[in-house]
Motif scaffolding. Structure first.
Motif, PDB file in Angstrom:
ATOM      1  N   ALA A 162       0.839  -1.203   0.000  1.00  0.00           N
ATOM      2  CA  ALA A 162       0.000   0.000   0.000  1.00  0.00           C
ATOM      3  C   ALA A 162       0.869   1.245   0.000  1.00  0.00           C
ATOM      4  O   ALA A 162       2.036   1.217   0.407  1.00  0.00           O
ATOM      5  CB  ALA A 162      -0.912   0.014   1.226  1.00  0.00           C
ATOM      6  N   TYR A 175      -8.669  -0.576   2.257  1.00  0.00           N
ATOM      7  CA  TYR A 175      -8.253  -1.337   3.436  1.00  0.00           C
ATOM      8  C   TYR A 175      -9.329  -2.313   3.908  1.00  0.00           C
ATOM      9  O   TYR A 175      -8.995  -3.320   4.550  1.00  0.00           O
ATOM     10  CB  TYR A 175      -7.864  -0.403   4.585  1.00  0.00           C
ATOM     11  CG  TYR A 175      -6.534   0.261   4.399  1.00  0.00           C
ATOM     12  CD1 TYR A 175      -5.375  -0.484   4.205  1.00  0.00           C
ATOM     13  CD2 TYR A 175      -6.421   1.642   4.420  1.00  0.00           C
ATOM     14  CE1 TYR A 175      -4.146   0.128   4.030  1.00  0.00           C
ATOM     15  CE2 TYR A 175      -5.185   2.265   4.255  1.00  0.00           C
ATOM     16  CZ  TYR A 175      -4.056   1.500   4.058  1.00  0.00           C
ATOM     17  OH  TYR A 175      -2.838   2.106   3.889  1.00  0.00           O
ATOM     18  N   GLY A 409       5.653   2.854  -4.515  1.00  0.00           N
ATOM     19  CA  GLY A 409       4.442   3.676  -4.432  1.00  0.00           C
ATOM     20  C   GLY A 409       4.595   4.911  -5.294  1.00  0.00           C
ATOM     21  O   GLY A 409       5.083   4.836  -6.408  1.00  0.00           O
ATOM     22  N   GLY A 437       2.384   0.153  -6.776  1.00  0.00           N
ATOM     23  CA  GLY A 437       1.097  -0.252  -6.203  1.00  0.00           C
ATOM     24  C   GLY A 437       0.027   0.805  -6.108  1.00  0.00           C
ATOM     25  O   GLY A 437      -0.516   1.011  -5.042  1.00  0.00           O
ATOM     26  N   SER A 439      -2.593   3.728  -5.479  1.00  0.00           N
ATOM     27  CA  SER A 439      -2.698   4.498  -4.236  1.00  0.00           C
ATOM     28  C   SER A 439      -3.950   4.042  -3.518  1.00  0.00           C
ATOM     29  O   SER A 439      -4.895   3.556  -4.138  1.00  0.00           O
ATOM     30  CB  SER A 439      -2.783   6.000  -4.521  1.00  0.00           C
ATOM     31  OG  SER A 439      -4.017   6.326  -5.131  1.00  0.00           O
ATOM     32  N   ILE A 440      -3.939   4.233  -2.213  1.00  0.00           N
ATOM     33  CA  ILE A 440      -5.141   3.937  -1.436  1.00  0.00           C
ATOM     34  C   ILE A 440      -6.251   4.932  -1.786  1.00  0.00           C
ATOM     35  O   ILE A 440      -7.387   4.545  -2.037  1.00  0.00           O
ATOM     36  CB  ILE A 440      -4.816   3.965   0.077  1.00  0.00           C
ATOM     37  CG1 ILE A 440      -3.883   2.797   0.447  1.00  0.00           C
ATOM     38  CG2 ILE A 440      -6.086   3.954   0.921  1.00  0.00           C
ATOM     39  CD1 ILE A 440      -4.479   1.407   0.315  1.00  0.00           C
ATOM     40  N   TYR A 474      -4.763  -1.521  -4.051  1.00  0.00           N
ATOM     41  CA  TYR A 474      -3.483  -1.998  -3.516  1.00  0.00           C
ATOM     42  C   TYR A 474      -3.140  -3.293  -4.241  1.00  0.00           C
ATOM     43  O   TYR A 474      -3.960  -3.812  -5.016  1.00  0.00           O
ATOM     44  CB  TYR A 474      -3.586  -2.221  -1.998  1.00  0.00           C
ATOM     45  CG  TYR A 474      -4.477  -3.389  -1.630  1.00  0.00           C
ATOM     46  CD1 TYR A 474      -3.919  -4.624  -1.327  1.00  0.00           C
ATOM     47  CD2 TYR A 474      -5.867  -3.275  -1.654  1.00  0.00           C
ATOM     48  CE1 TYR A 474      -4.728  -5.713  -1.041  1.00  0.00           C
ATOM     49  CE2 TYR A 474      -6.678  -4.349  -1.367  1.00  0.00           C
ATOM     50  CZ  TYR A 474      -6.112  -5.556  -1.054  1.00  0.00           C
ATOM     51  OH  TYR A 474      -6.908  -6.645  -0.788  1.00  0.00           O
TER      52      TYR A 474
END
Ligand SMILES: [Fe+2]
Length: 519
Positions: A162, A175, A409, A437, A439-440, A474
């Motif tokens: 993440a 999440y 990231g 990966g 982004s959240i 993620y």
């Protein structure tokens, strides 16, 4: 290791002595003292555990347990200006009937009443539950997991990757899905907070009135982020391995050079770094080796997952040269990303690794991004592309490393690539794989058509790219001896507190075969 037959640490012995008068030696399931039995307990405001609990940096026999006492989390914490004793307990079961170890830690005002307990002598590859108690208040229960036995080489390691969670751009809905996927640990590679000022038009607004500069302001910003329920739940349910990128301090900073040197004099920026690193330490489940020393923090480190995987976590901010501003400048051989010491540490750890997989957590993208369609190249100078000589030398080293895979990231995109020995030569060797990966929440819900209109024309210039995507989410990895199975997990929105997750793509990295393929 249960009850009185378990190993007795000094902390635990003290605890048992204190508890004996009330509970007797017949250690019941609940050994903790009722609040009324604690004459010396400091009275505290309600809600000291508002920031929840987490754990991190798993070892085969150890784990860091974290909490921070903050009854008024967005306003400096709200704790009295005194040191407070915090009991902690770790057990083999969720109901704490099989306690393994307990003790008392001190939450000190000078560290924001944060608590970092470095528990040792645990069993490898095991799930544990833990909790804290202070002022008669009980924390939520956390769940964590130790790393596999140092000699173990089989089994499956499940890792979630993440990065980049901008509060103002969206809810941290990925999440919720990550929690359902039950990873053994979370690797977070930067932009845990964003330092931007509150925006009236944001989906949800940053606290405060400006960018954070002081310790209290950074504390408030971290505290706000931890109030996201999906983030808090993920923290409570798996260990995290965390490093920072630029937004934990200031966009695109390099060492002690801020983004806008004209606006932030050197002394002021050093004070800002000092505050930002301390707040980072206070909120992350990292070892005491990461207690900052003024404007410096020791963040690069290695974690071992048996003989299956070695994870080298990089620091690509503190030791780097200032960013180039031209294609020519990016090729200056004197520029460094890692600094000499870290570079040596990394290469040494890769060359002599006993592990099947050599994983590198890098904040910023290592594979090339050529932004210019057709003849010539244009790079992002903040990424590894801006430090050509050092990146290319590292690619040369990776040729001699067993199964290198880089986890990144920063880009707010999924970009999955082969790592190449020489990006100027399309026929050069593939030396590894990289997963950027997404982004959240940063960049929010993107217009996918607009993204592809902008980026698809660049694909022919970047033949090493295997997958490009702009959804929020993620990456999830199942790491086994014979290969890594990766899933790009995305959500349909971060504009609402709940979202629908799905698998966008599956990829595979085959052991002994550098590179990555979409399955
Ligand atoms: Fe970011």
């Amino acid at each position: 290791m249960t009850g009185a037959s378990g190993p007795v640490s000094p902390d635990r012995r003290r605890f048992l002595t204190a508890g004996a008068a009330v509970l007797g030696a017949a250690a019941s399931a609940q050994l903790w003292l009722p609040a009324t039995a604690r004459a010396t307990e400091t009275p505290l405001p309600d809600g000291v555990f508002s920031l929840g609990v987490t754990s991190g940096d798993p070892l085969p026999d150890g784990i860091v347990l974290w909490t921070r006492l903050a009854p008024d989390p967005l306003n400096g914490g709200g704790m009295p200006d005194t040191t407070v004793s915090v009991e902690w307990e770790i057990a083999e079961d969720e109901r704490f009937r099989k306690p393994v170890r307990r003790g008392v830690a001190q939450a000190r005002p000078e560290l924001g009443h944060s608590v970092h307990v470095d528990v040792r002598r645990l069993r490898p590859g095991r799930t544990y539950w833990y909790r804290f108690r202070a002022g008669g208040q009980l924390s939520p229960t956390g769940r964590t997991r130790t790393a596999p036995h140092p000699h173990s080489s089989g089994g499956r390691l499940r890792m979630a990757l993440a990065s980049c969670q901008n509060w103002q751009h969206g809810y941290f809905t990925p999440y919720a899905d990550m929690l359902a996927q039950d990873p053994d640990f979370v690797l977070f590679v930067g932009d845990y907070i964003y330092e931007s000022r509150p925006s009236a038009t944001a989906l949800r607004r940053h606290e405060g009135t400006d960018e954070p500069y002081t310790l209290v302001q950074y504390r408030n910003r971290y505290a706000q982020y931890r109030t996201d329920p999906d983030l808090a739940a993920m923290h409570a349910n798996a260990p995290w391995v965390v490093t920072f990128d630029d937004h934990e301090v200031d966009n695109d900073f390099a060492g002690e050079i801020p983004q806008d040197p004209d606006k932030q004099p050197h002394d002021a920026f050093v004070a800002r770094l000092t505050a930002a690193y301390q707040a980072f330490y206070e909120h992350m489940p990292v070892r005491a080796s990461a207690i900052p020393n003024g404007p410096h923090i020791q963040m690069y480190r290695r974690l071992e997952f048996g003989r299956l995987a070695r994870l080298s976590v990089l620091d690509t901010r503190q030791y780097r040269s200032d960013q180039a501003t031209s294609q020519e400048g990016a090729q200056d051989p004197s520029l460094t990303m890692l600094g000499a010491e870290q570079r040596e540490w990394l290469i040494d750890g890769l060359r002599h690794s006993p592990a099947r997989w050599n994983m590198i957590g890098s904040q910023i993208m290592m594979a090339e991004t050529d932004l210019k369609v057709g003849e010539g190249k244009i790079w992002y100078y903040d990424a590894w592309d801006g430090y050509q000589a050092e990146r290319n030398a590292l690619m040369g080293e990776l040729k001699h490393v067993r199964n290198p895979v880089v986890f990144t990231g920063d880009r707010h995109l999924t970009m999955i690539s082969d790592l190449k020995e020489d990006y100027a030569d399309p026929d050069s060797a593939v030396v590894g794989a990289e997963f950027v990966g997404t982004s959240i929440s940063s960049n929010g819900d993107q217009d996918q058509d607009a993204f592809h209109r902008e980026w698809d024309p660049r694909v022919p210039d970047n033949p090493h790219w295997k997958l490009l995507d702009a959804h929020r989410g993620y990456h999830l990895f199942d790491i086994r001896r014979d290969g890594i199975d990766a899933q790009v997990r995305i959500v349909d929105t971060v504009r609402q507190p709940t979202a629908t997750p799905s698998t966008l793509a599956r990829l595979r990295v085959e052991a002994g075969q550098p590179g990555v393929e979409v399955v």
